[in-house]
Design a protein around this motif. Structure first.
Motif, PDB file in Angstrom:
ATOM      1  N   ALA A   1       0.841  -1.204   0.000  1.00 26.37           N
ATOM      2  CA  ALA A   1       0.000   0.000   0.000  1.00 26.37           C
ATOM      3  C   ALA A   1       0.867   1.241   0.000  1.00 26.37           C
TER       4      ALA A   1
ATOM      5  N   CYS B   1      -2.628   0.045  -3.952  1.00 32.77           N
ATOM      6  CA  CYS B   1      -2.200  -1.216  -3.352  1.00 32.77           C
ATOM      7  C   CYS B   1      -1.825  -2.153  -4.487  1.00 32.77           C
TER       8      CYS B   1
ATOM      9  N   TRP C   1     -10.473  -2.030   0.964  1.00 28.41           N
ATOM     10  CA  TRP C   1      -9.718  -1.087   1.794  1.00 28.41           C
ATOM     11  C   TRP C   1     -10.399  -1.025   3.161  1.00 28.41           C
TER      12      TRP C   1
ATOM     13  N   TYR D   1      -4.668   2.946   6.767  1.00 24.26           N
ATOM     14  CA  TYR D   1      -5.486   2.289   5.755  1.00 24.26           C
ATOM     15  C   TYR D   1      -4.775   1.028   5.269  1.00 24.26           C
TER      16      TYR D   1
ATOM     17  N   CYS E   1      -5.070  -2.550   2.737  1.00 27.07           N
ATOM     18  CA  CYS E   1      -5.774  -3.227   1.662  1.00 27.07           C
ATOM     19  C   CYS E   1      -5.811  -4.725   1.944  1.00 27.07           C
TER      20      CYS E   1
END
Length: 114
Positions: A5, A21, A35, A92, A94
Motif C-alpha cells: 500500500a 495497493c 480497503w 489504511y 488493503c
C-alpha cells in the motif's frame, strides 16, 4: 504474497489523496479487494470493497467522497479519497480475498488536519 500500500500522507481537510495497493504473488483478477482503516484503540473497519467482477460497496461515511477501483493489468487497487475529513484519519489497509482465505497489506497512514 505481497500487498504494497502507498499514497498515504498528511492533507488538510477538504483535500484529496489516492491510495494504491499493488499485489504480487496472487492471481489478482480473481480476488475481491478491499480497503479498511483502523485508528488506535478501535477495531479495523471496512471502507470500500470491489469484487473480481467490479461491483463496489462503501461504508456510509465515505459514500460520495471515496471511490474504489482496480486495474487488473497492473494488479493494483486504488482508493480515491476526496473531501477528506479529520475523522478519516487512520491507517489504511488493503485486503485481497477469496472465500477461504485473505491477505493483508502493511498499511499506509492517512492524516487529515482540520
Amino acid at each position: 504474497v505481497q500487498l504494497q500500500a502507498s499514497g498515504g500522507g498528511l492533507v488538510q481537510a477538504g483535500g484529496s489523496l489516492r491510495l494504491s495497493c499493488a499485489a504480487s504473488g496472487i492471481i489478482f483478477r480473481i480476488h475481491d479487494m478491499g480497503w479498511y482503516r483502523q485508528v488506535p484503540g478501535k477495531q479495523r473497519e471496512l471502507v470500500a470493497t470491489i469484487s473480481s467482477g467490479g461491483s463496489t460497496k462503501y461504508t456510509d461515511s465515505v459514500k460520495g467522497r471515496f471511490t474504489i477501483s482496480r486495474d487488473n493489468a497492473k494488479n493494483t487497487v486504488y482508493l480515491q479519497m476526496n473531501s477528506l475529513k479529520s475523522e478519516d484519519t487512520a491507517v489504511y489497509y488493503c485486503k485481497a480475498g477469496l472465500v477461504s482465505y485473505e491477505y493483508w497489506g502493511q498499511g499506509t497512514q492517512v492524516t487529515v488536519s482540520s
